[in-house]
Motif scaffolding. Sequence first.
Motif, PDB file in Angstrom:
ATOM      1  N   ARG A  24     -26.002  21.666  13.171  1.00  0.00           N
ATOM      2  CA  ARG A  24     -27.280  20.830  13.143  1.00  0.00           C
ATOM      3  C   ARG A  24     -26.666  19.305  13.105  1.00  0.00           C
ATOM      4  O   ARG A  24     -27.189  18.637  12.991  1.00  0.00           O
ATOM      5  CB  ARG A  24     -28.106  20.935  11.906  1.00  0.00           C
ATOM      6  CG  ARG A  24     -28.863  22.365  11.605  1.00  0.00           C
ATOM      7  CD  ARG A  24     -29.813  22.257  10.453  1.00  0.00           C
ATOM      8  NE  ARG A  24     -29.778  24.051  10.165  1.00  0.00           N
ATOM      9  CZ  ARG A  24     -30.074  24.168   8.934  1.00  0.00           C
ATOM     10  NH1 ARG A  24     -29.597  23.375   7.827  1.00  0.00           N
ATOM     11  NH2 ARG A  24     -30.153  25.430   8.652  1.00  0.00           N
ATOM     12  N   GLY A  25     -25.521  19.328  13.860  1.00  0.00           N
ATOM     13  CA  GLY A  25     -24.818  17.953  13.846  1.00  0.00           C
ATOM     14  C   GLY A  25     -24.217  17.472  12.806  1.00  0.00           C
ATOM     15  O   GLY A  25     -23.656  16.400  12.766  1.00  0.00           O
ATOM     16  N   GLU A  26     -24.339  17.929  11.462  1.00  0.00           N
ATOM     17  CA  GLU A  26     -23.709  17.604  10.444  1.00  0.00           C
ATOM     18  C   GLU A  26     -22.202  17.545  10.589  1.00  0.00           C
ATOM     19  O   GLU A  26     -21.474  16.702  10.067  1.00  0.00           O
ATOM     20  CB  GLU A  26     -23.995  18.454   9.293  1.00  0.00           C
ATOM     21  CG  GLU A  26     -25.674  18.245   8.838  1.00  0.00           C
ATOM     22  CD  GLU A  26     -26.055  19.055   7.697  1.00  0.00           C
ATOM     23  OE1 GLU A  26     -25.085  19.128   6.636  1.00  0.00           O
ATOM     24  OE2 GLU A  26     -26.997  19.486   7.683  1.00  0.00           O
ATOM     25  N   VAL A  27     -21.632  18.479  11.207  1.00  0.00           N
ATOM     26  CA  VAL A  27     -20.097  18.626  11.184  1.00  0.00           C
ATOM     27  C   VAL A  27     -19.909  17.368  12.286  1.00  0.00           C
ATOM     28  O   VAL A  27     -18.508  16.760  11.659  1.00  0.00           O
ATOM     29  CB  VAL A  27     -19.546  19.985  12.005  1.00  0.00           C
ATOM     30  CG1 VAL A  27     -18.117  19.945  12.288  1.00  0.00           C
ATOM     31  CG2 VAL A  27     -20.082  21.049  11.030  1.00  0.00           C
ATOM     32  N   ALA A  28     -20.288  17.077  13.293  1.00  0.00           N
ATOM     33  CA  ALA A  28     -20.097  15.927  14.127  1.00  0.00           C
ATOM     34  C   ALA A  28     -20.121  14.486  13.452  1.00  0.00           C
ATOM     35  O   ALA A  28     -19.346  13.505  13.791  1.00  0.00           O
ATOM     36  CB  ALA A  28     -20.875  16.108  15.591  1.00  0.00           C
ATOM     37  N   LEU A  29     -21.280  14.456  12.608  1.00  0.00           N
ATOM     38  CA  LEU A  29     -21.561  13.254  11.922  1.00  0.00           C
ATOM     39  C   LEU A  29     -20.677  12.939  10.631  1.00  0.00           C
ATOM     40  O   LEU A  29     -20.545  11.917  10.216  1.00  0.00           O
ATOM     41  CB  LEU A  29     -23.064  13.397  11.575  1.00  0.00           C
ATOM     42  CG  LEU A  29     -23.865  13.511  12.595  1.00  0.00           C
ATOM     43  CD1 LEU A  29     -25.368  13.364  11.892  1.00  0.00           C
ATOM     44  CD2 LEU A  29     -24.036  11.998  13.436  1.00  0.00           C
ATOM     45  N   GLY A  30     -19.877  14.076  10.165  1.00  0.00           N
ATOM     46  CA  GLY A  30     -18.908  13.946   9.401  1.00  0.00           C
ATOM     47  C   GLY A  30     -19.348  14.100   8.022  1.00  0.00           C
ATOM     48  O   GLY A  30     -18.894  13.467   7.206  1.00  0.00           O
ATOM     49  N   ASN A  31     -20.628  14.575   7.781  1.00  0.00           N
ATOM     50  CA  ASN A  31     -21.121  14.824   6.525  1.00  0.00           C
ATOM     51  C   ASN A  31     -20.077  15.923   5.639  1.00  0.00           C
ATOM     52  O   ASN A  31     -19.332  16.647   6.357  1.00  0.00           O
ATOM     53  CB  ASN A  31     -22.551  15.370   6.735  1.00  0.00           C
ATOM     54  CG  ASN A  31     -23.374  14.576   7.103  1.00  0.00           C
ATOM     55  OD1 ASN A  31     -23.193  13.550   7.404  1.00  0.00           O
ATOM     56  ND2 ASN A  31     -24.740  15.250   7.630  1.00  0.00           N
ATOM     57  N   ALA A  32     -19.914  15.430   4.490  1.00  0.00           N
ATOM     58  CA  ALA A  32     -18.951  16.030   3.725  1.00  0.00           C
ATOM     59  C   ALA A  32     -19.364  16.873   2.600  1.00  0.00           C
ATOM     60  O   ALA A  32     -18.781  17.050   1.459  1.00  0.00           O
ATOM     61  CB  ALA A  32     -17.983  14.862   2.998  1.00  0.00           C
ATOM     62  N   GLU A  33     -20.566  17.615   2.890  1.00  0.00           N
ATOM     63  CA  GLU A  33     -21.272  18.313   1.796  1.00  0.00           C
ATOM     64  C   GLU A  33     -21.446  20.019   2.482  1.00  0.00           C
ATOM     65  O   GLU A  33     -21.515  20.221   3.691  1.00  0.00           O
ATOM     66  CB  GLU A  33     -22.480  17.895   1.559  1.00  0.00           C
ATOM     67  CG  GLU A  33     -22.325  16.389   0.726  1.00  0.00           C
ATOM     68  CD  GLU A  33     -23.810  16.228   0.206  1.00  0.00           C
ATOM     69  OE1 GLU A  33     -24.739  16.766   0.331  1.00  0.00           O
ATOM     70  OE2 GLU A  33     -23.942  14.823  -0.108  1.00  0.00           O
TER      71      GLU A  33
END
Length: 70
Positions: A24-33
């Motif tokens: 959902r784009g979280e990996v590309a955005l750098g989310n660390a959770e």
Amino acid sequence: EYAKVAMEYVGPGGLVLVDNSLWRGEVALGNAEGRATVIRQTNAWLAEHVHQFTVLPIGDGLSVAVKHRQ
């Protein structure tokens, strides 16, 4: 973990495909959770241990890894 196991079973020059590699784009955005961290680690491991690696921005992402020819 399953990507590492898959690399053991695929022959030299074979492909391993991993779905949802952008989560959902979280990996590309750098989310660390949560899952984003695990997926990012899987992508990094594949990038370091295969002959060729790319992530296609299709849906939630599709990682394509080509095993080394030995």
